[in-house]
Scaffold this active site. Structure first.
Site, PDB file in Angstrom:
ATOM      1  N   SER A 326     -36.104  20.807  13.952  1.00  0.00           N
ATOM      2  CA  SER A 326     -37.313  21.595  13.660  1.00  0.00           C
ATOM      3  C   SER A 326     -38.425  21.197  14.610  1.00  0.00           C
ATOM      4  O   SER A 326     -38.466  20.051  15.082  1.00  0.00           O
ATOM      5  CB  SER A 326     -37.784  21.316  12.228  1.00  0.00           C
ATOM      6  OG  SER A 326     -38.388  20.041  12.149  1.00  0.00           O
ATOM      7  N   ASP A 327     -39.336  22.114  14.888  1.00  0.00           N
ATOM      8  CA  ASP A 327     -40.568  21.675  15.522  1.00  0.00           C
ATOM      9  C   ASP A 327     -41.278  20.780  14.502  1.00  0.00           C
ATOM     10  O   ASP A 327     -41.003  20.828  13.297  1.00  0.00           O
ATOM     11  CB  ASP A 327     -41.437  22.854  15.961  1.00  0.00           C
ATOM     12  CG  ASP A 327     -42.453  22.414  17.024  1.00  0.00           C
ATOM     13  OD1 ASP A 327     -42.704  21.192  17.142  1.00  0.00           O
ATOM     14  OD2 ASP A 327     -43.007  23.277  17.730  1.00  0.00           O
ATOM     15  N   TRP A 328     -42.173  19.972  15.002  1.00  0.00           N
ATOM     16  CA  TRP A 328     -42.749  18.903  14.176  1.00  0.00           C
ATOM     17  C   TRP A 328     -43.529  19.474  12.981  1.00  0.00           C
ATOM     18  O   TRP A 328     -44.487  20.227  13.163  1.00  0.00           O
ATOM     19  CB  TRP A 328     -43.605  18.016  15.077  1.00  0.00           C
ATOM     20  CG  TRP A 328     -42.840  16.836  15.617  1.00  0.00           C
ATOM     21  CD1 TRP A 328     -43.255  15.526  15.593  1.00  0.00           C
ATOM     22  CD2 TRP A 328     -41.524  16.811  16.221  1.00  0.00           C
ATOM     23  NE1 TRP A 328     -42.273  14.712  16.123  1.00  0.00           N
ATOM     24  CE2 TRP A 328     -41.217  15.455  16.514  1.00  0.00           C
ATOM     25  CE3 TRP A 328     -40.563  17.771  16.514  1.00  0.00           C
ATOM     26  CZ2 TRP A 328     -40.003  15.069  17.096  1.00  0.00           C
ATOM     27  CZ3 TRP A 328     -39.360  17.388  17.099  1.00  0.00           C
ATOM     28  CH2 TRP A 328     -39.094  16.061  17.378  1.00  0.00           C
TER      29      TRP A 328
END
Ligand code: BGC
Length: 848
Positions: A326-328
């Site tokens: 996932s993106d952060w």
């Protein structure tokens, strides 16, 4: 708050990114699973069985937040997640055998421990399994080198690398960047980036990517991945997919009152494949072990839980063997993201951890899915060969300061300097202004000529960015990188002024300067030239306020009003307009010097003095005025297509972004088109030829009429099957037939100048025939699309070189939305080879 949401409210863990998206996607999970059989989620969570919402229900406001039920199902549900098994190659296969032998020994806790982040030295750190000798894996930004650490290099940004149009430099860049990650013990590099692709002219992160054309970006993605992974580091292709703008890129951000969904990029099947998925295909083909999903929504479903994108496109069509991270803080649901194909959540446990184990226990997430998540992570690690005990220990720290930092710079400064020069684009040069020939007296102006005086407010991010200011149009010092997680942290910066000083000293000349005044009035009788340095800044988290700024434009105009040899140097994080002064007779040379990294001044001086003949080409189109970009100028506000709470953007232009947009609007002439750039010499093109590739198996491609070898006077017809062989298994990167070269185009390029050696970037554009329906209706197929490029040279004056372009099945196909496959069009294809997307020197046609 609606009924369903309030039920889930009780389930919501106190974690970093709550929001209506969590409810929605949990609910969506219900919809999907009920469609199939029983709602495992509802049952598992012991909820009174949720009443099923209708996807056709009208959007209505119910209490504080409007209902999202009408948006369910608009991105097709694709379940379950394909279980990867390493069939793409023998290397993947042995990685999988080994990975499976490890995961088969693991407890559920250990399996999930590989799927989540923990606080640690890196931007992201997975859990370790000491009894099986599996270390925590270290993720680090990216993509322009190891960000935020000492004794690591500041490489040119992606957009600058793209401007070299040189696939060999792209590979060497990847290799050098990869060596630095490895040296710092980073297992997973958070790059390269092709999302955003650069659809929005003012996009805040376009500079991290590789230009606004999928083919150019694709070559860059492939070569960087090859280089990075050649060093044994796992590359992460990001952000998948359609994260084309910063405005409302994620839940809450920029939304009124901090509440409201991320923008939904709504894109049809064909545009999705031919524009936005395209460069990711190259990254996967090159073996990328990781893909990062974006913050945004795509067709109304968050990218990190979009089963169509992750299970469907990435893991089925493209046969992805690695893992999706996932993106952060970009995870918006627990069960739904797991079942939609997310494999790792960062930077903490998000909505997984204990909860993921519980979901597996109660059947909401299949055991097989958890096994697959962990196996994918380990397989990527093993595929990269990081398990052999030689991988360096982690040598990074949050904030970038360690008592004894590992020096990973090697001799990368030389490559940085080379790429810095190769990606510098000369767009104007009259009166023989450049190259400079031992000038005795140079006058230097502008804030961009010297380093910023206080760039280290945050030692982790050179020059700030979103942590300091989100609205800068310019950077108060020479610009070598943009802002945000993609910025670099230079060990030093050679400013233009410093490099000029060295050169002038060697020539026993002199310099005068004024870095501050808006209207320097002092005119020097003996000045050979006035160099004016300006820049255009961009940063993650906000799109650019403008494509130019009045202070810089006035500065150039003021100097040009009295200096007859005004040379303008523009460092820019993307498109920068030049019209207020480009036609001024005293502006005699202009260099678009991009974001060149730490060797900035040296790279520039190499070009100014002709040690390197410019061969950089624009990886985007510079218009005459902002309004010329039409709907592609600004990030979408998400309305009126959507509403304030659920903003959406329907990408009405389809495939027509950047030069394709201008080609479709003949009334709007760009100032400098995609692919444009000058040299100190001139080139001619001749002898266009086309062949059936010798790789094609007998019978696979048949040339029906012989064609004169030196021209396209006759149209030649080639016969190939329209569709890839349905019996061939998919490998990572997509159907193997797509990568097969069908035709080869060749031409000759000659240096027709008499003074300077130089390289020419020959560009191949293809016009795919429109379908019958398109002829009548709105044309979907662009007039021409880049399908090959080659930096030919260096060629001495009078010397001739050859350019050869391989056209693969993918290059000549369109995505057929009915068959859901790439299909060759029957009809007449046009071919052009030239020096830019508009300077087309040779042309011809062939038929398929
Ligand atoms: C960015 C990613 C980056 C991550 C970790 C996010 O905000 O969108 O590109 O890799 O942070 O720093």
């Amino acid at each position: 708050m609606n009924h369903l949401s309030s039920l889930y409210e009780q389930l919501r863990p106190p974690t970093s990114l709550p929001g209506p998206g969590y409810f929605a996607d949990q609910a969506k999970q219900v919809v999907f699973s009920m469609k199939g059989a029983v709602s495992l989620l509802c049952a598992a969570a012991s909820l009174p069985l949720c009443s099923l919402p209708s996807t056709t229900q009208h959007h209505e406001s119910n209490g504080q937040h409007p209902s999202e039920l009408p948006y369910y199902g608009l991105s097709p549900p694709i379940y379950p997640t394909p279980v990867a098994n390493g069939t793409s190659s023998s290397r993947w296969s042995s990685a999988y055998q080994h990975a499976l032998s490890l995961t088969s020994q693991m407890t559920p806790f250990e399996l999930q421990n590989l799927t989540r982040g923990y606080p640690g030295p890196c931007v992201g750190n997975t859990g370790a399994i000491p009894r099986l000798s599996i270390p925590p894996l270290c993720f680090y930004d990216g993509p322009t080198g190891v960000r935020g650490q000492e004794l690591a290099s500041a490489f040119p940004a992606g957009i600058h690398l793209a401007a070299t149009w040189d696939s060999d430099l792209m590979y060497r860049y990847g290799r050098a960047v990869g060596a630095e990650y490895r040296g710092k013990g980073v297992n997973i590099a958070l790059g390269p980036l092709a999302g955003p692709l650069g659809r929005v002219a003012k996009g805040g992160r376009n500079w991290e990517g590789l230009g606004s054309d999928p083919y150019l970006a694709g070559v860059g993605m492939g070569k960087i991945v090859e280089g990075v992974q050649g060093e044994g580091v796992i590359a992460t292709a990001k952000h998948f997919l359609l994260n084309e703008q910063e405005y409302r890129r994620r839940w809450g951000q920029d939304a009124p009152g901090g509440e409201g969904h991320a923008i939904s990029a709504n894109v049809g099947d064909r545009t999705l494949r031919e524009a936005y998925v395209w460069p990711f295909m190259d990254a996967l083909k090159a073996g990328a072990g990781a893909v990062m999903c974006g913050y945004n929504r795509a067709n109304h479903s968050y990218a990190c839980q979009n089963s169509k994108l992750l299970n469907g496109v990435l893991k089925t069509e493209l046969g992805f063997e690695g893992f999706v991270v996932s993106d952060w803080d970009g995870q918006m649901s627990g069960v739904a993201s797991a079942n939609s194909g997310l494999d790792v959540v960062m930077p903490r446990d998000g909505l997984w951890g204990e909860k993921l184990m519980e979901a597996v226990k109660n059947g909401s997430v299949a055991e097989e899915r958890l096994n697959d998540m962990a196996t994918r992570v380990l397989a990527a690690w093993l595929y990269a060969g990081q398990d052999d005990g030689t991988y360096p220990p982690v040598g990074v720290a949050p904030g970038g300061q360690l008592p004894d930092p590992v020096d990973v710079q090697e001799d990368h400064a030389d490559l940085i300097r080379e790429i810095g020069a190769a990606g510098t684009v000369l767009v104007k040069n009259v009166n023989g202004t450049l190259p400079l020939t031992k000038p005795k007296f140079l006058a230097v102006y502008g804030y961009d000529a010297i380093v910023k005086s206080t760039p280290w407010e945050n030692p982790d991010r050179y020059g700030g960015g979103y942590d300091v200011n989100r609205g800068w149009t310019t950077f108060n010092g020479t610009l070598i990188t943009g802002g945000g997680s993609g910025s670099s942290t230079p060990p030093y910066v050679v400013s233009p002024f410093e490099a000029l000083s060295h050169r002038v000293r060697a020539d026993r000349g002199m310099l005068r300067w004024d870095f501050h005044s808006a209207n320097p009035s002092q005119q020097y009788l003996n000045a050979d030239a006035c160099l004016v340095f300006i820049n255009a800044y961009a940063s993650e988290m906000s799109d650019r306020p403008a494509l130019s700024d009045a202070f810089s434009d006035d500065l150039v105009a003021n100097i040009a009003s009295w200096c007859s040899q005004t040379i303008v140097v523009v460092h820019s994080a993307g498109i920068r307009l030049v019209d207020p002064w480009i036609s001024h007779p005293n502006v005699t040379a202009v260099l678009m010097a991009g974001l060149p990294g730490q060797e900035s001044g040296n790279s520039l001086v190499d070009i100014l003095y002709g040690d390197v003949n410019p061969s950089g080409r624009l990886p985007y189109t510079i218009a005459k005025r902002e309004s010329d970009y039409g709907t592609l100028l600004n990030p979408s506000t998400g309305q009126p297509d959507g509403d304030e709470f659920f903003p959406e953007d329907n990408f009405p232009e389809g495939l027509h972004i950047d030069y394709r947009y201008f080609d479709r609007h003949p009334g709007i002439t760009p100032r400098f088109e995609f692919g444009f750039g000058l040299s100190y010499t001139t080139f001619s093109y001749s002898d266009l030829e086309i062949y059936v590739s010798s790789n094609i198996a007998p019978g696979g491609g048949v040339e029906e009429t012989m064609m004169p070898s030196s021209s396209f006077a006759a149209t030649t017809r080639f016969r190939f099957p329209e569709l890839p062989d349905p019996d061939t298994p998919i490998k990572q990167g997509g159907h193997p037939d797509l990568w097969e070269t069908l035709l080869v185009v060749r031409c000759s390029v000659e240096n027709t100048g008499d003074k300077y050696e130089g390289s020419e970037v020959a560009q191949l554009y293809v016009g795919i025939p429109p379908s019958d329906e398109e002829e009548e209706d709105e044309k979907e197929t662009p007039v021409r699309q880049l399908r090959g490029f080659k930096r030919v040279g260096p060629l001495a004056p009078g010397e001739e070189g050859g350019a050869e372009f391989a056209l693969t099945r993918r290059d000549l196909s369109v995505w057929d939305v009915e068959v859901q496959q790439w299909r060759l069009r029957r009809g007449e294809y046009k071919v052009w080879v030239g020096a830019s997307s508009r300077d087309l020197r040779l042309s011809g046609t062939f038929e398929i």
